[in-house]
Write an enzyme that holds these catalytic residues in place. Structure first.
Site: not given
Ligand SMILES: Cc1cc2nc3c(=O)[nH]c(=O)nc-3n(C[C@H](O)[C@H](O)[C@H](O)COP(=O)(O)OP(=O)(O)OC[C@H]3O[C@@H](n4cnc5c(N)ncnc54)[C@H](O)[C@@H]3O)c2cc1C
Length: 583
Positions: A155, A230, A353, A388, A43, A47-50, A232, A242, A37
């Site tokens: 999409w 969770q 978080h 987690r 995605s 924004s993951a930092e640590g 944070h 964060l 989307k």
């Molecule tokens: C600010 C922040 C900092 C973080 N820091 C850390 C860290 O340092 N270390 C760590 O291990 N974890 C960290 N986390 C957690 C970790 O980053 C996330 O759990 C992880 O990146 C999620 O990845 P993902 O691929 O599952 O989803 P996402 O990266 O969230 O991607 C989701 C995807 O799904 C798509 N999507 C969603 N709904 C739809 C739909 N209806 N139709 C089409 N597409 C859709 C979106 O477009 C996107 O591309 C952090 C999280 C946050 C919020």
């Protein structure tokens, strides 16, 4: 049908892109499409930092990472999955380096690692404090080199097409044109990330609305462990941005209004004599967030227009370390709070978080619905159980994204395309979905309610009912509020009738998804009459392994309400024990 592919990935974050690459490598003849989307680099992973955990340092061992993850999960994580995760994480992180991820280094050239909350050894790889950005960039660039991977950027997927107990594709809105299309496939992988927006105050991006969880739930696949949300401990007040745990890994302190390191007064599962003081801020996230609530109750927090806060103190770390290892933290504080952590205290408060629960999968990402897989934050394998550990999520996306990709590829290569009868059935379903959405877009639906009001009421109800501390009556009250909102959401009309990037339409689709997710969180929470990890019930303050060393699965009942059932936790070598850190 606009198109047919072998495997469809919903989501272009770390899990989705890792899965797409795994398919292209495992079965090069298969045709893979990533539907997202937002443009993949936007995605939430970005924004993951640590950092990302994986055993690499000399004195660390696989068993210690496994144990930390199990005890961090308060024994609710499945040990078979955790073992696979810990074994495969270092290989995945190294692979990412070969794809171009610039891991920070020690002076002698070896990969640098930092400490992270609840982990007894330093095992968190990082790329300064922009780890997610670099990881996603490396994955995205790598995905571009496979001609078999095509993309549907911007999409929005609204429905899975299911016939005869098997997934055959999906329906999506092309946001740029407003066209609604069906895309057929032999297998679908959901990698849609988390659902923090179900709550009013979160670190999560606006796009984190639990769409994949709702898609699976509506298609008949169960969600798992949804009560575990969770917090944070360190988000900026107002924005919820964060401030990464890496600050505390580098030695930052948490201070109450008297300038006192209050965590030494709490049981974090770690003894706190003088030599341990440096690590008390690295207690697990659930315990730190709970300690904040107690400080607030004792009147030892600082009042601000955006709620009570405590202070995060980085001043003793010095500008040199902050600029080298935490440059993004300094940038965020300067831009969003107009303060400089080199000289000022940072106001912080607990913030929603991460979602431990999600679409129920096995160790290869397969859901009980044939042809449907899930990975990343939207899935619950489960390695995170009730809580987690920070830095386990990014490697989880890699390990289980790759596993789901390989499993879906093998499945898609082994099954025939839908036959004529099935094709007709799913064309009918797709037509229904197009009618449903077009009726909303064209405004034929009654318009006596506003989506923004429903969303705000849902978020408020969730904070009330399912915050850091919960009670049975509070959760039940929330259930009633959400039932009412589910009813109201059917009467909402979209007032904006434009076809091009109709953000009101997207907001209304997302709100409906969030209501499903919110209901599942509360229904599971009501049933869990114990306190474990992030689920703390003041009316049931103890962990109860007799009754609740089990996962909660949630199915959608015929009346649309959630049905909760139980499933055993997989224990291999580590019988349930106390959560103890810092030894
Ligand atoms: C600010 C922040 C900092 C973080 N820091 C850390 C860290 O340092 N270390 C760590 O291990 N974890 C960290 N986390 C957690 C970790 O980053 C996330 O759990 C992880 O990146 C999620 O990845 P993902 O691929 O599952 O989803 P996402 O990266 O969230 O991607 C989701 C995807 O799904 C798509 N999507 C969603 N709904 C739809 C739909 N209806 N139709 C089409 N597409 C859709 C979106 O477009 C996107 O591309 C952090 C999280 C946050 C919020």
């Amino acid at each position: 049908m606009v198109a047919t592919h072998d495997v469809l990935m919903v989501g272009g974050g770390a899990a989705g892109l890792r899965a797409a690459i795994a398919i292209a490598e495992a079965e090069p003849a298969l045709d893979v499409a990533v539907v997202s989307k937002v443009y993949p680099m936007r995605s939430h992973t970005v924004s993951a930092e640590g950092g990302a955990a994986g055993v690499i340092a000399g004195d660390d061992t696989i068993d210690e990472h496994i144990y930390d993850t199990i005890s961090g999960s308060d024994w609710l994580g499945d040990q078979e999955a955790i073992e696979a995760f810990v074994h495969e994480a270092p290989r995945e992180l190294l692979q990412l380096e070969h794809w171009g991820c610039p891991w920070s280094r020690q002076p002698d050239g070896r990969v640098a690692v930092r400490a992270f909350g609840g982990m007894k050894k330093m095992r968190t790889w990082f790329a300064a404090d922009k780890t997610g950005f670099h990881m996603l960039h490396a994955l995205f660039q790598t995905s571009l080199k496979y001609p078999a991977v095509t993309r549907y950027d911007e999409w929005f997927v609204t429905r899975l097409l299911v016939d005869d107990g098997r997934v055959h594709g999906l329906v999506a809105v092309e946001l740029r044109t407003g066209r609604i299309r069906a895309i057929a496939a032999r297998a679908v992988i959901l990698a849609t990330g988390g659902c923090g927006k179900v709550f009013p105050f979160t670190t999560n991006a606006n796009i984190n609305t639990g769409d994949g969880m709702s898609l699976a739930y509506r298609a008949g696949a169960p969600l798992k462990d949804m009560e575990f949300v969770q917090y944070h401990p360190t988000g900026l007040p107002f924005t919820g941005i964060l401030i990464t745990e890496a600050t505390r890994a580098e030695g930052a302190w948490l201070l109450n209004k008297d300038g006192y390191r209050y965590l030494q007064d709490y049981d974090l599962g770690t003894p706190t004599p003088e030599p341990q003081l440096r690590s008390m801020e690295l207690g697990p996230r659930d315990r730190l967030s709970q300690a904040f609530v107690h400080e607030e109750e004792k009147g030892r927090t600082i009042e601000t227009p955006y709620g009570s806060v405590v202070h995060l103190d980085l001043r003793h770390l010095g500008a040199k370390l902050i600029d080298a290892k935490l440059p993004f933290v300094r940038e965020l504080c300067l831009k969003y709070e107009r303060i400089d952590p080199v000289t000022d205290l940072i106001p912080v408060r607990p913030v929603v978080h991460y979602m431990m629960g999600g679409v129920h999968t096995d160790i290869d990402g397969a859901t009980p619905l044939e042809g449907l897989y899930a990975a990343g934050e939207t899935a619950c394998v489960s390695i995170n159980g009730a809580n987690r550990l920070g830095s386990n999520s990014l490697p989880e996306c890699l390990v289980f994204g790759a596993r789901a990709g390989r499993a879906a590829a093998a499945y898609a290569a082994s099954v025939p395309r839908a036959d004529g009868l099935v094709a007709r059935a799913i064309r009918g379903q797709a037509a229904d979905e197009v009618r449903r959405i077009e009726r909303d877009v064209r405004g034929e639906a009654p318009r006596d309610d506003a989506i923004a009001a429903i969303r705000a009421e849902m978020q408020e109800a969730m904070e009330e009912a399912a915050g850091i501390y919960r009670t049975g009556p509070g959760l039940s009250k929330g259930v009633d509020v959400l039932r009412g909102l589910q009813e109201r959401v059917t009467r909402v009309g979209v007032r904006d009738t434009s076809q091009v990037f109709n953000t009101e339409l997207v907001a209304s689709l997302e709100a409906a998804n969030m209501l499903d997710v919110a209901e599942c969180i509360l229904a599971s929470g009501v049933r869990r009459e114990e306190s474990r990890g992030a689920h703390q019930r003041t009316d049931f303050p103890d962990r109860d392994d007799e009754r609740f060393l089990v996962h909660h699965l949630v199915h959608r009942g015929d009346d649309g309400a959630p049905l909760v059932s139980q499933q055993p936790v997989t224990i291999t070598r580590w019988p349930p024990g106390e959560r103890v850190y810092g030894r």
